[in-house]
Design a protein around this motif. Structure first.
Motif, PDB file in Angstrom:
ATOM      1  N   LEU A  16     -30.449  29.336 154.290  1.00  0.00           N
ATOM      2  CA  LEU A  16     -30.677  30.282 153.197  1.00  0.00           C
ATOM      3  C   LEU A  16     -29.396  30.734 152.497  1.00  0.00           C
ATOM      4  O   LEU A  16     -29.460  31.459 151.510  1.00  0.00           O
ATOM      5  N   PHE A  17     -28.244  30.271 152.973  1.00  0.00           N
ATOM      6  CA  PHE A  17     -26.999  30.514 152.241  1.00  0.00           C
ATOM      7  C   PHE A  17     -26.605  29.296 151.400  1.00  0.00           C
ATOM      8  O   PHE A  17     -25.516  29.269 150.821  1.00  0.00           O
ATOM      9  N   TRP A  85     -19.471  43.808 151.658  1.00  0.00           N
ATOM     10  CA  TRP A  85     -20.271  42.587 151.720  1.00  0.00           C
ATOM     11  C   TRP A  85     -21.348  42.549 150.640  1.00  0.00           C
ATOM     12  O   TRP A  85     -21.567  41.522 149.995  1.00  0.00           O
ATOM     13  N   HIS A  86     -22.034  43.666 150.451  1.00  0.00           N
ATOM     14  CA  HIS A  86     -23.137  43.703 149.484  1.00  0.00           C
ATOM     15  C   HIS A  86     -22.635  43.350 148.081  1.00  0.00           C
ATOM     16  O   HIS A  86     -23.228  42.509 147.389  1.00  0.00           O
ATOM     17  N   ASP A  87     -21.549  43.962 147.675  1.00  0.00           N
ATOM     18  CA  ASP A  87     -21.009  43.698 146.344  1.00  0.00           C
ATOM     19  C   ASP A  87     -20.383  42.308 146.254  1.00  0.00           C
ATOM     20  O   ASP A  87     -20.392  41.677 145.186  1.00  0.00           O
ATOM     21  N   GLY A 179     -28.882  41.282 148.199  1.00  0.00           N
ATOM     22  CA  GLY A 179     -29.208  42.104 149.353  1.00  0.00           C
ATOM     23  C   GLY A 179     -29.772  41.278 150.499  1.00  0.00           C
ATOM     24  O   GLY A 179     -29.534  41.587 151.672  1.00  0.00           O
ATOM     25  N   SER A 180     -30.522  40.227 150.177  1.00  0.00           N
ATOM     26  CA  SER A 180     -31.050  39.351 151.225  1.00  0.00           C
ATOM     27  C   SER A 180     -29.922  38.628 151.943  1.00  0.00           C
ATOM     28  O   SER A 180     -29.932  38.506 153.175  1.00  0.00           O
ATOM     29  N   TRP A 181     -28.944  38.125 151.191  1.00  0.00           N
ATOM     30  CA  TRP A 181     -27.796  37.484 151.851  1.00  0.00           C
ATOM     31  C   TRP A 181     -27.074  38.469 152.770  1.00  0.00           C
ATOM     32  O   TRP A 181     -26.684  38.109 153.878  1.00  0.00           O
ATOM     33  N   ARG A 185     -26.853  38.197 157.257  1.00  0.00           N
ATOM     34  CA  ARG A 185     -25.692  38.133 158.156  1.00  0.00           C
ATOM     35  C   ARG A 185     -26.110  38.498 159.572  1.00  0.00           C
ATOM     36  O   ARG A 185     -25.565  37.965 160.541  1.00  0.00           O
ATOM     37  N   ALA A 186     -27.063  39.404 159.705  1.00  0.00           N
ATOM     38  CA  ALA A 186     -27.605  39.799 161.005  1.00  0.00           C
ATOM     39  C   ALA A 186     -29.101  39.995 160.831  1.00  0.00           C
ATOM     40  O   ALA A 186     -29.582  41.122 160.718  1.00  0.00           O
ATOM     41  N   PRO A 187     -29.874  38.906 160.766  1.00  0.00           N
ATOM     42  CA  PRO A 187     -31.306  39.013 160.463  1.00  0.00           C
ATOM     43  C   PRO A 187     -32.044  39.888 161.458  1.00  0.00           C
ATOM     44  O   PRO A 187     -31.773  39.865 162.655  1.00  0.00           O
ATOM     45  N   PHE A 188     -32.982  40.669 160.953  1.00  0.00           N
ATOM     46  CA  PHE A 188     -33.744  41.574 161.793  1.00  0.00           C
ATOM     47  C   PHE A 188     -35.230  41.275 161.667  1.00  0.00           C
ATOM     48  O   PHE A 188     -35.695  40.710 160.663  1.00  0.00           O
ATOM     49  N   PHE A 189     -35.966  41.643 162.691  1.00  0.00           N
ATOM     50  CA  PHE A 189     -37.411  41.418 162.745  1.00  0.00           C
ATOM     51  C   PHE A 189     -38.077  42.030 161.512  1.00  0.00           C
ATOM     52  O   PHE A 189     -37.855  43.198 161.183  1.00  0.00           O
TER      53      PHE A 189
END
Length: 271
Positions: A16-17, A85-87, A179-181, A185-189
């Motif tokens: 997804l990156f 990171w977001h920006d 925001g998805s990227w 970085r640390a995907p959550f349920f």
């Protein structure tokens, strides 16, 4: 140069990156500063402009600005916090989705002007939908319309497990939302994106990834500008169900957990 574990380049090979993998690989030690991001944009998207046609460049957030989108439209300046990171991902989105980012900015300003002219307060549903898509949007392009219909209908196990091989062969998941990227970085349920679906042909899938990306950017910009858009246009997509994103998805039972893979809501009949 070796790659620092928490540097952008460490993300380049993750699922997804893909749209920004080549850009991430350029930064093996740390998030680059605004000058480096400007140079990156000039190299990969030299024609990137805001909705009003001004060239885009990245700057530290100004102390006073008349709204985020209005500031970009008026100056071409995209407020970008150093080391954030977001920006950083937002800047990379401008590099690989320049037409769509410009279209989003233009639509924000068009809606601001419309609401002001008729005296409507607040942001309104169109701007909310645009912001949601800007943060967590994804384009799902497939040469198999049946699979897109299964995804849109929340038939998660069928689309993502039963027909997994077909999905991998015929479908590409192109993240738009910065925001998805950041979240990946640390995907959550339960991590979810908002999808727009696009039917393509086999020749499109056979193209190199960079050509598919440029074509999809042009398609998405036209889609936003020329067709009705709102929250009803967007389909929820559990990102951790996409093959390869997490090892947990290598079993059918994974897709039966309705906390994450929710059935499509049943709309009550109209009175």
């Amino acid at each position: 140069m070796s790659v620092v574990p928490d540097a952008p380049a460490a993300l380049a090979g993750r699922p997804l990156f893909e749209p920004i993998a080549g850009l991430l690989a350029r930064f093996p030690t740390a998030i680059p500063d605004a000058a480096a991001l400007d140079a990156l944009l000039r190299h990969f998207a030299p024609d990137a402009v805001c909705g009003a046609g001004r060239p885009i460049h990245f700057v530290p957030p100004p102390p006073h600005a008349d709204g985020y989108e209005a500031h970009i439209d008026a100056t071409g300046e995209v407020p970008t916090r150093p080391g954030d990171w977001h920006d950083f991902f937002n800047a990379l989105a401008w590099c690989v989705w320049p037409r769509t980012k410009s279209a989003c900015n233009a639509l924000h300003l068009r809606e601001i002007a419309r609401r002001r002219a008729v005296g409507e307060p607040g942001r309104g549903p169109l701007r909310d939908a645009l912001t949601q898509f800007d943060e967590c949007g994804i384009v799902v392009a497939a040469s198999d319309p049946e699979l897109l219909a299964l995804l849109a209908g929340h038939h998660w196990e069928a689309a993502l497990w039963t027909h997994r091989a077909r999905l991998v062969d015929t479908t590409r998941f192109l993240v738009f939302g910065h925001g998805s990227w950041d979240s990946l970085r640390a995907p959550f349920f339960g991590l979810c994106a908002k999808a727009l679906y696009r039917v393509v042909d086999a020749d499109w899938l056979a193209q190199p990834a960079d050509l598919r990306q440029r074509d999809c950017d042009a398609w998405l910009a036209r889609r936003l500008l020329d067709e009705p858009f709102g929250k009803s246009s967007l389909h929820p997509l559990p990102l951790l169900g996409i093959p390869g994103v997490t090892p947990a998805s290598e079993a059918a039972d994974y897709y039966r957990d309705t906390r994450q893979f929710r059935p499509r809501p049943i709309c009550p009949p109209r009175a």
